[in-house]
Each structure stands twice: as C-alpha cells, then as structure tokens.
Design an enzyme around this catalytic site. Structure first.
Site, mmCIF file in Angstrom:
data_model
loop_
_atom_site.group_PDB
_atom_site.id
_atom_site.type_symbol
_atom_site.label_atom_id
_atom_site.label_comp_id
_atom_site.label_asym_id
_atom_site.label_seq_id
_atom_site.Cartn_x
_atom_site.Cartn_y
_atom_site.Cartn_z
ATOM 1 N N GLY A 38 4.600 -8.155 -15.349
ATOM 2 C CA GLY A 38 5.944 -7.695 -14.984
ATOM 3 C C GLY A 38 6.333 -8.039 -13.556
ATOM 4 O O GLY A 38 5.487 -8.293 -12.695
ATOM 5 N N ARG A 55 11.437 -3.210 -8.500
ATOM 6 C CA ARG A 55 11.748 -2.039 -7.674
ATOM 7 C C ARG A 55 10.865 -1.928 -6.426
ATOM 8 O O ARG A 55 11.128 -1.129 -5.545
ATOM 9 C CB ARG A 55 11.655 -0.759 -8.515
ATOM 10 C CG ARG A 55 12.912 -0.547 -9.354
ATOM 11 C CD ARG A 55 12.768 0.662 -10.243
ATOM 12 N NE ARG A 55 11.943 0.380 -11.411
ATOM 13 C CZ ARG A 55 11.436 1.315 -12.216
ATOM 14 N NH1 ARG A 55 11.658 2.594 -11.962
ATOM 15 N NH2 ARG A 55 10.711 0.984 -13.269
ATOM 16 N N LYS A 87 3.802 -7.014 -7.454
ATOM 17 C CA LYS A 87 3.525 -5.570 -7.476
ATOM 18 C C LYS A 87 2.038 -5.270 -7.552
ATOM 19 O O LYS A 87 1.526 -4.453 -6.776
ATOM 20 C CB LYS A 87 4.257 -4.903 -8.642
ATOM 21 C CG LYS A 87 3.884 -3.432 -8.776
ATOM 22 C CD LYS A 87 4.849 -2.651 -9.621
ATOM 23 C CE LYS A 87 4.645 -2.871 -11.089
ATOM 24 N NZ LYS A 87 5.510 -1.987 -11.892
ATOM 25 N N GLY A 117 -1.844 -3.136 -15.421
ATOM 26 C CA GLY A 117 -2.320 -3.520 -14.089
ATOM 27 C C GLY A 117 -1.736 -2.685 -12.965
ATOM 28 O O GLY A 117 -2.218 -2.726 -11.830
ATOM 29 N N ASP A 118 -0.675 -1.931 -13.250
ATOM 30 C CA ASP A 118 -0.035 -1.149 -12.187
ATOM 31 C C ASP A 118 -0.317 0.350 -12.325
ATOM 32 O O ASP A 118 0.407 1.170 -11.789
ATOM 33 C CB ASP A 118 1.478 -1.412 -12.167
ATOM 34 C CG ASP A 118 2.159 -1.093 -13.498
ATOM 35 O OD1 ASP A 118 1.483 -0.593 -14.420
ATOM 36 O OD2 ASP A 118 3.373 -1.348 -13.610
ATOM 37 N N GLY A 141 8.330 6.380 -22.946
ATOM 38 C CA GLY A 141 8.342 6.450 -24.396
ATOM 39 C C GLY A 141 7.865 7.828 -24.834
ATOM 40 O O GLY A 141 6.949 8.387 -24.248
ATOM 41 N N ARG A 195 -13.646 -6.393 18.496
ATOM 42 C CA ARG A 195 -13.070 -7.413 17.602
ATOM 43 C C ARG A 195 -14.170 -8.120 16.818
ATOM 44 O O ARG A 195 -15.352 -7.903 17.051
ATOM 45 C CB ARG A 195 -12.224 -8.360 18.442
ATOM 46 C CG ARG A 195 -10.984 -7.647 19.014
ATOM 47 C CD ARG A 195 -10.317 -8.461 20.085
ATOM 48 N NE ARG A 195 -10.085 -9.828 19.641
ATOM 49 C CZ ARG A 195 -9.822 -10.847 20.478
ATOM 50 N NH1 ARG A 195 -9.764 -10.640 21.779
ATOM 51 N NH2 ARG A 195 -9.619 -12.053 20.002
ATOM 52 N N ALA A 237 -17.507 -1.818 36.118
ATOM 53 C CA ALA A 237 -16.104 -1.599 35.744
ATOM 54 C C ALA A 237 -15.259 -2.829 36.056
ATOM 55 O O ALA A 237 -15.414 -3.450 37.107
ATOM 56 C CB ALA A 237 -15.564 -0.396 36.510
HETATM 57 C C1 UD1 Z 1 6.129 1.210 -21.247
HETATM 58 C C2 UD1 Z 1 6.131 1.735 -22.661
HETATM 59 C C3 UD1 Z 1 6.504 3.215 -22.634
HETATM 60 C C4 UD1 Z 1 5.543 3.979 -21.770
HETATM 61 C C5 UD1 Z 1 5.503 3.361 -20.383
HETATM 62 C C6 UD1 Z 1 4.413 3.995 -19.578
HETATM 63 C C7 UD1 Z 1 6.770 -0.110 -24.101
HETATM 64 C C8 UD1 Z 1 7.857 -0.706 -24.907
HETATM 65 N N1 UD1 Z 1 7.064 1.002 -23.471
HETATM 66 O O1 UD1 Z 1 7.444 1.299 -20.759
HETATM 67 O O2 UD1 Z 1 6.462 3.739 -23.939
HETATM 68 O O3 UD1 Z 1 5.953 5.318 -21.665
HETATM 69 O O4 UD1 Z 1 5.203 1.959 -20.466
HETATM 70 O O5 UD1 Z 1 4.455 3.501 -18.284
HETATM 71 O O6 UD1 Z 1 5.668 -0.624 -24.098
HETATM 72 N N2 UD1 Z 1 4.392 -6.072 -19.038
HETATM 73 C C9 UD1 Z 1 3.984 -7.359 -19.211
HETATM 74 N N3 UD1 Z 1 4.783 -8.215 -19.894
HETATM 75 C C10 UD1 Z 1 5.979 -7.856 -20.403
HETATM 76 C C11 UD1 Z 1 6.404 -6.527 -20.206
HETATM 77 C C12 UD1 Z 1 5.589 -5.648 -19.521
HETATM 78 O O7 UD1 Z 1 2.905 -7.749 -18.768
HETATM 79 O O8 UD1 Z 1 6.638 -8.708 -21.035
HETATM 80 C C13 UD1 Z 1 3.532 -5.144 -18.305
HETATM 81 C C14 UD1 Z 1 4.141 -4.699 -16.977
HETATM 82 O O9 UD1 Z 1 3.720 -5.548 -15.922
HETATM 83 C C15 UD1 Z 1 3.626 -3.289 -16.835
HETATM 84 C C16 UD1 Z 1 3.445 -2.822 -18.259
HETATM 85 O O10 UD1 Z 1 3.392 -3.971 -19.059
HETATM 86 O O11 UD1 Z 1 2.377 -3.267 -16.185
HETATM 87 C C17 UD1 Z 1 4.557 -1.882 -18.702
HETATM 88 O O12 UD1 Z 1 5.772 -2.555 -18.610
HETATM 89 P P1 UD1 Z 1 7.081 -1.799 -18.217
HETATM 90 O O13 UD1 Z 1 8.192 -2.733 -18.302
HETATM 91 O O14 UD1 Z 1 6.867 -1.082 -16.939
HETATM 92 O O15 UD1 Z 1 7.178 -0.753 -19.420
HETATM 93 P P2 UD1 Z 1 7.996 0.578 -19.427
HETATM 94 O O16 UD1 Z 1 9.405 0.274 -19.642
HETATM 95 O O17 UD1 Z 1 7.626 1.384 -18.243
HETATM 96 CA CA CA Z 2 6.479 0.933 -15.897
#
Ligand code: UD1
Ligand code: CA
Length: 497
Positions: free
Chosen positions: A14, A18, A25, A110-111, A148, A341, A388
C-alpha cells in the site's frame, strides 16, 4: 525448526498516503526498526516454511533494507504492481511461492508492528484445533469506524466481513472488527481467491470476501479475539506511529525492568528493540538507547544521554552525553556533556570529562581526558593525562592525520598537537604548546613564545586607570614587590595582545 506446513504472507504494497512522506510507510521506524521489520520478525517467530512479503510502493527501499537485515530469515519478496486490493495482494503472495502451498496460510500486514509471535502462534493453534477453514483475528474496539465488521449468524458463526464503507447502519454498530490477520487452509484460500469480485464501493478485490465464499461453500469460519486490541492496530498516519511507539516502548521498558534494570522514568526513557542491558544498571530520566547498543552490568546512564550503536562494559557511567558507535570499557566514565563519535574506544577505567569530543580515537586504560578537548584520529596510551583544552589538529583541510600519544604522557593544558605527531611514552608537553614535531620518551617539549614582562608598563601607559591604582596598592612602582622583568621604560612601545 520450521513448521512444515505454514506459509506467511505479509501484505505491504500500500501507498501509505496519509503518512505524507517520501519514505514508504513500512520503512518508517519504530523502536529503531522499520515497521515491516516488526511485522516480519513476529511472523518469523512462528518458523514458517515460507515467509513472503508483497511489496509495491517504495519496494526498492524495502528490498534494499531486507537484503541487509541479517536478523531476519530469508524473505521471498514479490511485487504487486497495482494495488488492486488485499485479495489481489494475497494472490500475488501465493504466486511467489516456489510450489503451491500446503497446510495453512497466515496473512498479516506490514504496517501492524505490535503483533507478537505468541499471538500468531495462538491463532495458528486455535485454527488447527477448531477445524476451521478460515480463522480471523478480531478485536473489540470502542471506535470501529473504518474497519471491516465481523458478521455472525444467529448462532454466532462468522459468515462474512463487511467493510465500513459498504456496511449498513446496523452493521456499523458492530464493534467486533477484522484485524486483517487471518489463517486460511491453503486449499480453501487458493480455491476462493480467483472468485473474489470487485463489486464493492472501492472496486477492489477484498481478501475479506474469502470469508463469505468459504462460509457459503460450507466451510467453518471462526474468529479468535485478540487479548489486546493494540496488537492488531495498523499505522496509517504519524499520530498512530507515535501512539504505537509509546506502547512498544512501554513493553520494552517493562521487559528490561523485569530483567533487573532500574529505569527511573519510563516515560522519558526510549529504548530500541534490540538493546541488551545488564542487571543492576540504572537508566536515569531522558535516556535514549538506540539500535545496536549493549550495556553491561552496574552501569549508570543519564540523565539526558543518547547511546547509539555503543558497546559498554560493566560499571560504566555516562552523564548527559551523546555517544555514537563507541566502545566503552569496564569502569570508564564519560561526561557530563561529552560527545563520542564513531570508532571511539575507551579502555577500562578511562575518564572523559566535560565538553570533550572524541572521534576515531583510542583512549588507553586509566587515561584521562577531563576537560574541553578534541581528539580525532588519536591513540592515547595507558595512564596518560590530556590537559584541559588540548586539541589534536588532525585535518589540514584535505587529509586526516594520526596523533600517537604513548603511555603515561602528560600533555599540558591548551596545547595543540599538529598531526601527524607522536609523543613517546613518559614525555611531557608544556602548557600552551603547539607541538609540530615528535617528542621522545622522557623529554619535555616547550613549544611556545617565552614570556617577557615590561616592568611598570601599566603605571606609565595607563597611569590614571583603575588598573594602575590596583597595581600601586599592590606595591608596584616602589621597586620592592616586582618580579624580575625588563628594566623600567625599556619596553614602552609594547601593547597588550
Ligand atoms: C483492511 C480490511 C478491513 C480491516 C482492516 C484492518 C480488506 C478489504 N479490508 O482494510 O476489513 O478491518 O484492513 O486494518 O481487506 N495492501 C496491499 N495491496 C493492496 C491493498 C492493500 O498490499 O492492493 C496492504 C496494505 O499495504 C496494508 C494492508 O494491505 O498493509 C491493508 O490495506 P488497507 O488498504 O489499509 O486496508 P483497510 O482499508 O484498512
Ligand atoms: Ca489500514
């Protein structure tokens, strides 16, 4: 010992818009390590057969980091070119495996940096013992906005997950949320993912849809509630980054306290993830211990000190100082207000005092650098004393040169040692010298202008001043209390410097 049938897929593609950052991130640090390191380290703890990271935004920086992260097991990285949703990301992760997965697939983010290995293992164990095809890690939160929601049927069985933006008012009242962390039977996941559609408000492929697909196919779906919801929290902006940093720091502080370290003020003490501290050491308020630091027993650090990549023996005292990549031996003490250092080595019992800066130098056992000194590219032997204000002139604007100071050398105050130069064992340098030549063992080097005094100068040239009055009160001009100097009037043209 790897668990033979566990695959972990960490979603990290992702954008992290933000964060408003040029840094991806998942590369933002928490306790000295990128977010993605925390996620991967927790997953690695359950010893999966394969650990996959799905990368997208900032993949070059993440890949470069992973290549050098020698405290993580091998990570298979794959790129999700376009972020088409969490379901699509999971499919990318599966495609990166050398063979089709068997057993179970654990999906994490990962986050989400505070998730612990123990929690993941409980999720895996719960999944196995329940006979679920899908187990979702859930949490109860006071404000479920954006998450979700876990939808259950009349007897409490999980049937689907509905995203906040796709949920109706009644569903939005549900406070049990999807953490985004799941265990799937590999076969069920592989079979369901191609059927995940995009008919939702974001037009994305939702991994969450696997829940309703599996349930509709008659598979058991279960939820496991996280004991501590903070473990499932993700970082979306910098306020959350700071909030989770606080929580992680509390966790780290507590671990050290329970291991025998006194931490006087946990709130102002920041300790990175991988620090070791020996028992009975004391951290005073305002201490930062950064990556790669290790501290022995019975040390006293602080207040207001930063150690970054430093190795300390036992009984070391550091007071209000900033130290980077330094090695500090047993019983040495540093500060207040010292700056050590990289490549500084203090041997046991060395003393570095106030307003001293040392770079790439070795200070021998028991040697002292007590006040207001700069040492760069220098070697100081055992028992030597650096007065000194001594400065090594180690840089000519182009090159750096070494200064070698033997054992039991006495360097008088405010001397400049112009490198390259060697002061042999047991030599002396007179205060205020500018040393440009080597000094042999046992010699005294005096390298400064000889003092000469102009007898009665103040009385003649500042006759009506308070200086002259003071001099006369002290007996000047009556020929009695004068030290040897130039004869009266011989030096009238001299001016003070
Ligand atoms: C997602 C969940 C939601 C849950 C929430 C918890 C889905 C549809 N929804 O929502 O139910 O409550 O996480 O935090 O799964 N990512 C990718 N590739 C993509 C999209 C996302 O690698 O194409 C990764 C993002 O980097 C992130 C994670 O998946 O680490 C979640 O993506 P994010 O877009 O934040 O999902 P939420 O909308 O928060
Ligand atoms: Ca998220």
């Amino acid at each position: 010992m790897p668990q033979p049938d566990v695959t972990v897929i960490v979603l990290a593609a992702g954008a992290g818009t933000r964060m408003r950052s040029a840094t991806p991130k998942v590369m933002h640090p928490l306790a000295g390590r990128p977010l993605v390191w925390h996620a991967l380290a927790a997953a690695a703890g359950i010893a999966p057969t394969h650990l996959v990271a799905v990368l997208g935004h900032g993949r070059d920086q993440v890949t470069e980091f992973l290549a050098g992260a020698d405290d993580l097991p091998a990570v298979i990285t794959t790129v999700q070119e376009q972020q088409l949703g969490t379901g699509h990301a999971a499919a990318c992760g599966l495609r990166a495996l050398p063979t089709a997965p068997e057993g179970i697939v654990l999906v994490t983010y990962g986050d989400v940096p505070l998730l612990r290995t123990e929690t993941l293992q409980l999720l895996v164990d719960g999944h196995r013992s329940s006979g679920n095809a899908v187990t979702v890690l859930t949490a109860h939160v006071t404000d479920p906005t954006g998450y979700g929601r876990i939808i259950r049927d009349a007897d409490g069985t999980v049937t689907s997950i509905v995203e906040h933006r796709d949920a109706d008012d009644r569903q939005r009242e549900i406070t049990e949320i999807n953490s985004g962390i799941y265990v799937f039977d590999a076969a069920v996941l592989t079979e369901a993912l191609p059927r995940v559609g995009t008919s939702n408000s974001q037009g994305e492929q939702y991994l969450t849809d696997v829940v309703s697909l599996a349930s509709g196919d008659g598979h058991r779906v279960g939820a496991q509630l996280a004991d501590d919801a903070v473990e499932t929290e993700g970082v979306n902006d910098r306020t959350q980054l700071a909030a989770l940093a606080r929580v992680l720091n509390d966790r780290i502080v507590r671990r050290h306290q329970l291991a025998g370290v006194t931490i006087l003020d946990p709130i102002s003490t920041w300790i990175d993830a991988d620090i070791t501290i020996g028992a009975d050491s004391v951290l005073e308020p305002g201490v930062q211990l950064k990556a790669g630091t290790s501290i022995g027993q019975d040390c006293r650090i602080g207040p207001d000190s930063t150690l970054n990549g430093c190795t300390l023996g036992d009984d070391v005292t550091i007071t209000r100082s900033h130290c980077i990549d330094a090695r500090i031996g047993d019983g040495a003490d540093v500060g207040p207000f010292a700056y050590l250092r990289p490549q500084t080595v203090l041997h046991h019992g060395a003393h570095v005092g106030a307003h001293v800066e040392i770079k790439k130098s070795t200070i021998g056992p028991g040697a002292k650098v007590p006040h207001l000194t700069y040492l760069g590219d220098a070697e100081v032997g055992a028992g030597s004393n650096i007065g000194a204000g001594v400065i090594t002139a180690n840089y000519d604007g182009v090159h750096k040169f070494p200064t070698v100071i033997g054992e039991h050398v006495f360097v008088g105050t405010n001397s400049t040692l112009v490198a390259p130069v060697t002061l042999a064992d047991g030599s002396y340098v007179a205060a205020g010298s500018t040393v440009t030549q080597d000094v042999a063992a046992g010699d005294l080097a005096v390298a400064r202008g000889r003092q000469h005094d102009s007898r009665g100068w103040v009385l003649r040239r500042r006759a009506d001043s308070r200086y002259a009055d003071a001099a006369r009160r002290a007996g000047a001009g009556n020929g009695a209390q004068q030290p040897a100097g130039q004869p009266d009037g011989a030096d009238d043209k001299d001016s003070p410097a």
